[in-house]
Scaffold this motif. Sequence first.
Motif, short mmCIF file in Angstrom:
data_model
loop_
_atom_site.label_atom_id
_atom_site.label_comp_id
_atom_site.label_asym_id
_atom_site.label_seq_id
_atom_site.Cartn_x
_atom_site.Cartn_y
_atom_site.Cartn_z
N VAL A 116 12.88 2.60 5.13
CA VAL A 116 12.59 2.77 3.66
C VAL A 116 12.96 4.09 3.25
O VAL A 116 12.35 4.96 3.56
CB VAL A 116 11.09 2.01 3.36
N LEU A 117 13.81 4.20 2.17
CA LEU A 117 14.03 5.42 1.64
C LEU A 117 12.92 5.71 0.78
O LEU A 117 12.07 5.00 0.16
CB LEU A 117 15.34 5.32 1.01
N ASP A 118 12.49 7.07 0.76
CA ASP A 118 11.35 7.51 -0.24
C ASP A 118 11.49 7.15 -1.66
O ASP A 118 10.53 6.90 -2.52
CB ASP A 118 11.27 9.15 -0.30
N GLU A 119 12.89 6.97 -2.27
CA GLU A 119 12.96 6.62 -3.60
C GLU A 119 12.43 4.95 -3.62
O GLU A 119 12.06 4.71 -4.83
CB GLU A 119 14.53 6.39 -3.98
N GLU A 120 12.63 4.25 -2.51
CA GLU A 120 12.36 2.79 -2.49
C GLU A 120 10.66 2.71 -2.85
O GLU A 120 10.13 1.75 -3.29
CB GLU A 120 12.95 2.00 -1.44
N LEU A 121 10.02 3.78 -2.02
CA LEU A 121 8.61 3.63 -2.05
C LEU A 121 8.07 3.96 -3.36
O LEU A 121 6.76 3.59 -3.92
CB LEU A 121 8.03 4.73 -1.07
N SER A 122 8.71 4.85 -4.15
CA SER A 122 8.34 5.10 -5.59
C SER A 122 8.53 3.87 -6.70
O SER A 122 8.02 4.08 -7.72
CB SER A 122 8.76 6.36 -5.99
N VAL A 123 9.48 3.09 -6.11
CA VAL A 123 9.75 2.08 -7.09
C VAL A 123 8.87 0.80 -6.99
O VAL A 123 9.05 0.12 -5.69
CB VAL A 123 11.37 1.87 -7.01
N ARG A 124 8.22 0.13 -7.87
CA ARG A 124 7.57 -0.92 -7.70
C ARG A 124 8.21 -2.09 -8.46
O ARG A 124 8.55 -2.00 -9.46
CB ARG A 124 6.20 -0.73 -8.01
N ARG A 125 8.95 -3.07 -7.42
CA ARG A 125 9.36 -4.11 -8.08
C ARG A 125 8.71 -5.35 -7.55
O ARG A 125 8.78 -5.65 -6.39
CB ARG A 125 10.68 -4.15 -7.52
N LEU A 143 0.59 -1.41 -0.10
CA LEU A 143 0.01 -0.12 0.03
C LEU A 143 1.00 1.07 0.09
O LEU A 143 1.88 1.30 0.50
CB LEU A 143 -0.78 -0.02 1.03
N GLY A 144 0.50 2.36 -0.65
CA GLY A 144 1.11 3.30 -0.63
C GLY A 144 0.64 4.26 0.67
O GLY A 144 -0.12 3.76 1.51
N LYS A 145 1.62 5.41 0.85
CA LYS A 145 1.26 6.13 1.99
C LYS A 145 -0.01 6.47 2.59
O LYS A 145 -0.68 6.50 3.50
CB LYS A 145 2.26 7.51 1.80
N LYS A 146 -0.89 7.32 1.47
CA LYS A 146 -2.27 7.58 1.75
C LYS A 146 -3.08 6.66 2.28
O LYS A 146 -3.88 6.69 3.14
CB LYS A 146 -2.80 8.53 0.26
N ALA A 147 -2.84 5.38 1.56
CA ALA A 147 -3.73 4.05 1.63
C ALA A 147 -3.37 3.66 3.18
O ALA A 147 -4.40 3.28 4.04
CB ALA A 147 -3.66 3.13 0.98
N ARG A 148 -2.11 3.62 3.51
CA ARG A 148 -1.79 3.30 4.75
C ARG A 148 -2.35 4.34 5.99
O ARG A 148 -2.72 3.72 6.90
CB ARG A 148 -0.43 3.27 4.94
N THR A 173 8.38 2.54 7.00
CA THR A 173 8.25 2.54 5.62
C THR A 173 7.95 3.87 5.32
O THR A 173 8.38 4.61 4.63
CB THR A 173 7.09 1.26 5.42
N SER A 174 6.27 4.14 5.20
CA SER A 174 5.84 5.45 4.63
C SER A 174 5.86 6.47 6.14
O SER A 174 5.61 7.59 5.91
CB SER A 174 4.55 5.37 4.30
N GLY A 175 5.72 5.75 7.40
CA GLY A 175 5.65 6.78 8.21
C GLY A 175 4.34 6.53 9.09
O GLY A 175 3.95 7.16 9.82
N ALA A 176 3.39 5.91 8.13
CA ALA A 176 1.85 6.14 8.80
C ALA A 176 1.78 5.26 9.99
O ALA A 176 0.83 5.86 10.81
CB ALA A 176 1.27 5.37 7.65
#
Length: 187
Positions: free
Chosen positions: A170-179, A106-111, A142-145
């Motif tokens: 988790v660094l912000d760059e990692e959150l934006s990369v979906r692997r 999940l992304g930051k807003k969803a969390r 992770t996102s800080g949520a």
Amino acid sequence: MAHPPRHDGIASATVYNDTSRKLILSFKHGKRIALANMLSKLMAARLPELEGEWLFIPVPLHRTRLWSRGFNQSALLARQIAKIAKCPLLVDGLIRTKRTKALGGLGKKARERMLQGSMVISRSRKSSIIGANIVLVDDVFTSGATSDACVKALRQGGANKVLICCFARVLDEELSVRRPERETPEV
């Protein structure tokens, strides 16, 4: 700057990468709780000098997740770090009132939406929180949520300072990369 964090800083032993991911997953889901000693020593080494009195509180698990897992990984880490720092531990300072789905993927807003209103201060611990300097302990930031929900509850309860201590961040760059082959850490 428009939305400053509620916390007073983050102390992280390492970044979230393939190596730290394997350690955390072995610890948390592989039930290798003996790793708590090593992980907590690495975390404690990254804490700034704590002047004055500080209280350690782990990020709570909902009781159903605690029952299914058998332990709270954050509580195991907090217990060891509090010993190293020679500070008191309130393992039940916060309660997770809402049972949430796993937050992995999940992304930051969803969390943030999922965690809204999920953390409260234990009624029996309210007086300990007022005016306290707190180290909030978690395994992964992770996102800080999750930590933000905890910090919000602690601030509303009258905490003076809240410092976050985690093993991996988790660094912000990692959150934006979906692997697809890499699992996003869950809380």
